[in-house]
Design a protein around this motif. Structure first.
Motif, PDB file in Angstrom:
ATOM      1  N   VAL A 187       0.805  -1.233   0.000  1.00 40.08           N
ATOM      2  CA  VAL A 187       0.000   0.000   0.000  1.00 40.08           C
ATOM      3  C   VAL A 187       0.832   1.273   0.000  1.00 40.08           C
ATOM      4  CG1 VAL A 187      -2.031  -1.028   1.064  1.00 40.08           C
ATOM      5  CG2 VAL A 187      -0.215  -0.123   2.522  1.00 40.08           C
ATOM      6  N   ALA A 188       2.082   1.183   0.427  1.00 35.79           N
ATOM      7  CA  ALA A 188       2.925   2.377   0.493  1.00 35.79           C
ATOM      8  C   ALA A 188       3.909   2.476  -0.670  1.00 35.79           C
ATOM      9  CB  ALA A 188       3.695   2.401   1.812  1.00 35.79           C
ATOM     10  N   ALA A 189       3.837   1.546  -1.602  1.00 33.16           N
ATOM     11  CA  ALA A 189       4.751   1.567  -2.765  1.00 33.16           C
ATOM     12  C   ALA A 189       4.033   2.261  -3.922  1.00 33.16           C
ATOM     13  CB  ALA A 189       5.149   0.149  -3.136  1.00 33.16           C
ATOM     14  N   PHE A 190       4.249   3.554  -4.051  1.00 31.47           N
ATOM     15  CA  PHE A 190       3.524   4.337  -5.052  1.00 31.47           C
ATOM     16  C   PHE A 190       4.275   4.384  -6.381  1.00 31.47           C
ATOM     17  CE2 PHE A 190       2.187   6.274  -0.950  1.00 31.47           C
ATOM     18  CZ  PHE A 190       0.858   5.899  -1.013  1.00 31.47           C
ATOM     19  N   GLU A 191       3.525   4.107  -7.439  1.00 29.83           N
ATOM     20  CA  GLU A 191       4.095   4.149  -8.778  1.00 29.83           C
ATOM     21  C   GLU A 191       3.569   5.333  -9.592  1.00 29.83           C
ATOM     22  OE1 GLU A 191       3.245   0.301 -10.390  1.00 29.83           O
ATOM     23  OE2 GLU A 191       4.605  -0.741  -9.000  1.00 29.83           O
ATOM     24  N   THR A 192       2.735   6.148  -8.982  1.00 30.88           N
ATOM     25  CA  THR A 192       2.255   7.375  -9.616  1.00 30.88           C
ATOM     26  C   THR A 192       3.296   8.464  -9.406  1.00 30.88           C
ATOM     27  OG1 THR A 192      -0.051   6.759  -9.259  1.00 30.88           O
ATOM     28  CG2 THR A 192       0.413   9.097  -9.630  1.00 30.88           C
ATOM     29  N   HIS A 193       3.695   9.142 -10.474  1.00 31.47           N
ATOM     30  CA  HIS A 193       4.801  10.096 -10.390  1.00 31.47           C
ATOM     31  C   HIS A 193       4.369  11.515 -10.728  1.00 31.47           C
ATOM     32  CE1 HIS A 193       7.121   6.295 -10.657  1.00 31.47           C
ATOM     33  NE2 HIS A 193       7.972   6.957  -9.895  1.00 31.47           N
ATOM     34  N   VAL A 194       5.077  12.457 -10.120  1.00 33.69           N
ATOM     35  CA  VAL A 194       4.863  13.871 -10.397  1.00 33.69           C
ATOM     36  C   VAL A 194       6.195  14.500 -10.778  1.00 33.69           C
ATOM     37  CG1 VAL A 194       5.123  14.471  -7.926  1.00 33.69           C
ATOM     38  CG2 VAL A 194       4.000  16.074  -9.505  1.00 33.69           C
ATOM     39  N   VAL A 195       6.160  15.332 -11.796  1.00 38.03           N
ATOM     40  CA  VAL A 195       7.323  16.135 -12.177  1.00 38.03           C
ATOM     41  C   VAL A 195       6.859  17.582 -12.243  1.00 38.03           C
ATOM     42  CG1 VAL A 195       8.450  14.276 -13.462  1.00 38.03           C
ATOM     43  CG2 VAL A 195       6.893  15.824 -14.644  1.00 38.03           C
ATOM     44  N   VAL A 249       1.285  15.032 -13.478  1.00 39.04           N
ATOM     45  CA  VAL A 249       1.134  13.754 -12.790  1.00 39.04           C
ATOM     46  C   VAL A 249       0.710  12.660 -13.767  1.00 39.04           C
ATOM     47  CG1 VAL A 249       0.096  12.601 -10.799  1.00 39.04           C
ATOM     48  CG2 VAL A 249       0.321  15.090 -10.806  1.00 39.04           C
ATOM     49  N   ASN A 250       1.317  11.461 -13.600  1.00 40.38           N
ATOM     50  CA  ASN A 250       0.950  10.284 -14.381  1.00 40.38           C
ATOM     51  C   ASN A 250       0.855   9.078 -13.467  1.00 40.38           C
ATOM     52  OD1 ASN A 250       1.047  10.739 -17.528  1.00 40.38           O
ATOM     53  ND2 ASN A 250       2.722  11.972 -16.668  1.00 40.38           N
ATOM     54  N   GLY A 251      -0.166   8.253 -13.669  1.00 44.29           N
ATOM     55  CA  GLY A 251      -0.301   7.050 -12.863  1.00 44.29           C
ATOM     56  C   GLY A 251      -1.698   6.490 -12.910  1.00 44.29           C
ATOM     57  N   GLU A 252      -1.940   5.494 -12.069  1.00 41.42           N
ATOM     58  CA  GLU A 252      -3.244   4.857 -12.003  1.00 41.42           C
ATOM     59  C   GLU A 252      -3.540   4.468 -10.566  1.00 41.42           C
ATOM     60  OE1 GLU A 252      -5.759   1.353 -14.368  1.00 41.42           O
ATOM     61  OE2 GLU A 252      -3.608   1.642 -14.719  1.00 41.42           O
ATOM     62  N   PRO A 279      -7.563  14.957  -4.873  1.00 38.97           N
ATOM     63  CA  PRO A 279      -6.157  14.969  -4.453  1.00 38.97           C
ATOM     64  C   PRO A 279      -5.482  13.648  -4.831  1.00 38.97           C
ATOM     65  CG  PRO A 279      -7.618  15.683  -2.679  1.00 38.97           C
ATOM     66  CD  PRO A 279      -8.472  15.047  -3.730  1.00 38.97           C
ATOM     67  N   ILE A 280      -4.329  13.747  -5.488  1.00 37.80           N
ATOM     68  CA  ILE A 280      -3.602  12.579  -5.989  1.00 37.80           C
ATOM     69  C   ILE A 280      -2.288  12.437  -5.220  1.00 37.80           C
ATOM     70  CG2 ILE A 280      -2.562  11.503  -8.021  1.00 37.80           C
ATOM     71  CD1 ILE A 280      -4.270  13.552  -9.696  1.00 37.80           C
ATOM     72  N   VAL A 281      -2.042  11.262  -4.671  1.00 42.56           N
ATOM     73  CA  VAL A 281      -0.751  10.995  -4.044  1.00 42.56           C
ATOM     74  C   VAL A 281       0.217  10.558  -5.135  1.00 42.56           C
ATOM     75  CG1 VAL A 281       0.529   9.527  -2.452  1.00 42.56           C
ATOM     76  CG2 VAL A 281      -1.722  10.400  -1.810  1.00 42.56           C
ATOM     77  N   ALA A 282       1.334  11.282  -5.243  1.00 41.37           N
ATOM     78  CA  ALA A 282       2.347  10.984  -6.255  1.00 41.37           C
ATOM     79  C   ALA A 282       3.722  11.239  -5.663  1.00 41.37           C
ATOM     80  CB  ALA A 282       2.129  11.846  -7.496  1.00 41.37           C
ATOM     81  N   VAL A 283       4.715  10.585  -6.233  1.00 34.84           N
ATOM     82  CA  VAL A 283       6.082  10.752  -5.742  1.00 34.84           C
ATOM     83  C   VAL A 283       6.975  11.290  -6.859  1.00 34.84           C
ATOM     84  CG1 VAL A 283       5.895   8.973  -3.968  1.00 34.84           C
ATOM     85  CG2 VAL A 283       6.626   8.339  -6.263  1.00 34.84           C
ATOM     86  N   THR A 284       8.004  12.024  -6.452  1.00 31.91           N
ATOM     87  CA  THR A 284       8.995  12.520  -7.397  1.00 31.91           C
ATOM     88  C   THR A 284       9.996  11.421  -7.709  1.00 31.91           C
ATOM     89  OG1 THR A 284      10.379  13.326  -5.594  1.00 31.91           O
ATOM     90  CG2 THR A 284       8.765  14.879  -6.515  1.00 31.91           C
ATOM     91  N   ARG A 313      -7.523   7.122 -13.491  1.00 33.69           N
ATOM     92  CA  ARG A 313      -6.376   7.110 -14.399  1.00 33.69           C
ATOM     93  C   ARG A 313      -5.906   8.540 -14.587  1.00 33.69           C
ATOM     94  NH1 ARG A 313      -3.737   3.638 -17.392  1.00 33.69           N
ATOM     95  NH2 ARG A 313      -2.557   4.395 -19.188  1.00 33.69           N
ATOM     96  N   ILE A 314      -4.587   8.741 -14.494  1.00 38.18           N
ATOM     97  CA  ILE A 314      -4.012  10.078 -14.531  1.00 38.18           C
ATOM     98  C   ILE A 314      -3.019  10.135 -15.686  1.00 38.18           C
ATOM     99  CG2 ILE A 314      -2.805  11.841 -13.184  1.00 38.18           C
ATOM    100  CD1 ILE A 314      -3.715   9.220 -10.987  1.00 38.18           C
ATOM    101  N   ASP A 315      -3.391  10.799 -16.756  1.00 35.00           N
ATOM    102  CA  ASP A 315      -2.556  10.889 -17.954  1.00 35.00           C
ATOM    103  C   ASP A 315      -2.098  12.329 -18.167  1.00 35.00           C
ATOM    104  OD1 ASP A 315      -2.771   8.126 -18.847  1.00 35.00           O
ATOM    105  OD2 ASP A 315      -4.854   8.591 -19.331  1.00 35.00           O
ATOM    106  N   SER A 316      -0.882  12.604 -17.724  1.00 30.35           N
ATOM    107  CA  SER A 316      -0.280  13.944 -17.875  1.00 30.35           C
ATOM    108  C   SER A 316      -1.230  15.038 -17.404  1.00 30.35           C
ATOM    109  CB  SER A 316       0.123  14.185 -19.338  1.00 30.35           C
ATOM    110  OG  SER A 316       1.111  13.254 -19.733  1.00 30.35           O
ATOM    111  N   VAL A 317      -1.777  14.838 -16.218  1.00 35.60           N
ATOM    112  CA  VAL A 317      -2.668  15.838 -15.623  1.00 35.60           C
ATOM    113  C   VAL A 317      -1.826  16.996 -15.096  1.00 35.60           C
ATOM    114  CG1 VAL A 317      -4.288  16.301 -13.745  1.00 35.60           C
ATOM    115  CG2 VAL A 317      -4.451  14.173 -15.058  1.00 35.60           C
ATOM    116  N   ARG A 318      -2.174  18.192 -15.536  1.00 35.78           N
ATOM    117  CA  ARG A 318      -1.442  19.392 -15.131  1.00 35.78           C
ATOM    118  C   ARG A 318      -2.237  20.167 -14.073  1.00 35.78           C
ATOM    119  NH1 ARG A 318       2.868  21.360 -18.030  1.00 35.78           N
ATOM    120  NH2 ARG A 318       3.593  19.918 -19.665  1.00 35.78           N
ATOM    121  N   VAL A 319      -1.531  20.505 -13.010  1.00 35.65           N
ATOM    122  CA  VAL A 319      -2.126  21.212 -11.884  1.00 35.65           C
ATOM    123  C   VAL A 319      -1.176  22.344 -11.496  1.00 35.65           C
ATOM    124  CG1 VAL A 319      -2.857  20.990  -9.472  1.00 35.65           C
ATOM    125  CG2 VAL A 319      -3.247  19.104 -11.064  1.00 35.65           C
TER     126      VAL A 319
END
Length: 422
Positions: free
Chosen positions: A160-168, A176-179, A193-198, A235-241
């Motif tokens: 549950v803590a291994a996030f594969e959704t990324h933010v740049v 942000v990209n991920g699922e 709100p999306i949890v994402a990691v750099t 699903r998050i496909d190059s979502v810009r915030v």
């Protein structure tokens, strides 16, 4: 109590769970939400709403109807902003009060209560990790009646803590990209709100509008319990915030109440499920159950073993209720003075609470059928929803690990780990 209400609903236009039909983003409220003034008012509002939500709970579960009108009334009531701090215009109620509010709503319809869970936990995260500017911006949204959903957990990651959704970060924007999956509240939210990691593993909570380009919310929650939470996928496909709405999460790197706040809401939902089941058990026994032939009694409510079993359920319910309040007060102390000792105490008290609320939820929803009798299993009564809801929701953060952390704390003086599931 009795058979399911025969409310007429136009199923051709009403969104239902686990459907491929798209659900349009909910319109933002046109009038500001109510601002709760006190702890007592929060509980009074919850009790009033619970009476309304209970009426259609069995029907919504049976037909898989999303609680759209109910959510709109709920978020406009002011109960979705009760943990916004007073310094930012909110009521800042006790976490014991917040837990009581959630328990009250959950006793009527635990699916509606669960949809609130991530929103309130996120409000707590904003307070712990947001800059002053972010707090003013995001708290204002919550106070106005905007609902935060969530895009947190992932279905395919290692744990549950291994996030594969990324933010740049690209200039003044976060990309942000991920699922995600188990995204309770996202379908009917205004902001997700999306949890994402750099790339270097830093965690962010990125607040995207529900209708943001590249954000797709899927209504594919097919569980047999908590059916109408619509906890499908995102699903998050190059979502810009805007970068200003990317909140750097550090609250688990030092002692804070982030974990206990999330957990006490889960515990309150389980307690509400138990309370609702016990109330329906008593009502059914009084009105529809027959006495067992060996009892020699005229009514089911006179059966000695049934009476004793109800007594046992009520005692365990009240014990869980008391520990839930103790946990809330411990969170209040730790919030006011966060340190290793106070946060560990709040975490442990909340873990103890979750053990008892899990146990009474499972016990009460099993005993319902044993005590009420075979006729209570008929589909026309819709009582199976209590067991299904309890079985599914209590899987959230397994209590087998709560026993371990509580024992290790008292026996060996080892503080529990800090994360969102503890």
């Amino acid at each position: 109590m009795g058979t399911l209400p025969q409310t007429k609903i136009d199923y051709s236009i009403h969104p239902r769970v686990n459907s491929t039909d798209p659900v349009a983003p909910r319109p933002r409220p046109t009038t500001p939400a109510h601002i709760v003034k006190s702890d007592a008012e929060a509980i009074e509002i919850a009790e009033r709403l619970a009476e309304k939500f209970k009426v259609g709970a069995a029907l919504r579960d049976r037909e898989g109807l999303l609680p759209i009108a109910e959510l709109d009334e709920y978020s406009q009531s002011g109960l979705w902003s009760i943990n916004v701090p007073k310094a930012y215009g909110g009521p800042g109620v006790s976490y014991a009060t917040l837990a009581k509010v959630i328990e009250t709503i959950a006793a009527a319809d635990p699916a509606i209560a669960q949809i609130t869970q991530n929103h309130l936990a996120i409000v707590g995260t904003i307070d712990l990790d947001g800059t002053d500017e972010q707090k003013r911006d995001l708290f204002a949204l919550a106070l106005s009646g905007i609902r935060f959903g969530n895009a947190f957990s992932e279905l395919k990651s290692k744990n549950v803590a291994a996030f594969e959704t990324h933010v740049v970060f690209d200039g003044d924007q976060a990309v942000v990209n991920g699922e995600k999956f188990y995204t309770t509240g996202a379908l009917l939210a205004h902001v997700v709100p999306i949890v994402a990691v750099t790339e270097d593993g830093q965690a962010y909570l990125v607040f995207a509008d529900r209708d943001a380009q590249g954000l797709t919310v899927t209504n594919n929650w097919s569980s047999f319990g908590q059916r109408t939470t619509a906890s499908g996928g995102v699903r998050i496909d190059s979502v810009r915030v805007p970068k200003a709405r990317a909140l750097h999460v550090t609250s688990f790197e030092h002692p804070t109440v982030a974990g206990p706040v999330s957990q006490i809401i889960q515990s309150a939902i389980d307690l509400g499920i138990a309370r609702g089941a016990i109330e329906d058990t008593i009502a059914f026994i009084k009105t529809q159950s027959r006495p067992w032939i060996d009892s020699g009694k005229e009514t089911a409510g006179e059966d000695l073993f049934t009476i004793a079993a109800i007594g046992d359920l009520e005692i365990k319910l009240h014990a869980a209720e008391a520990l839930l309040e103790i946990a809330g007060r411990a969170i209040d102390v730790a919030e006011a003075d966060p340190n290793e000792a106070t946060v560990a105490e709040a975490t442990i008290k909340t873990a103890e609470s979750k053990v008892l609320t899990t146990e009474i939820a499972i016990l009460a929803t099993n005993k319902l059928f044993e005590l009420a009798g075979t006729r209570s299993t008929l589909a026309e009564h819709g009582l199976d929803r209590h067991w299904r809801n309890a079985r599914v929701h209590t899987l959230h953060d397994p209590v087998r690990w709560k026993f371990y952390h509580v024992g290790n704390y008292y026996l060996n003086g080892v503080n529990p780990p800090r994360h969102a599931w503890n």
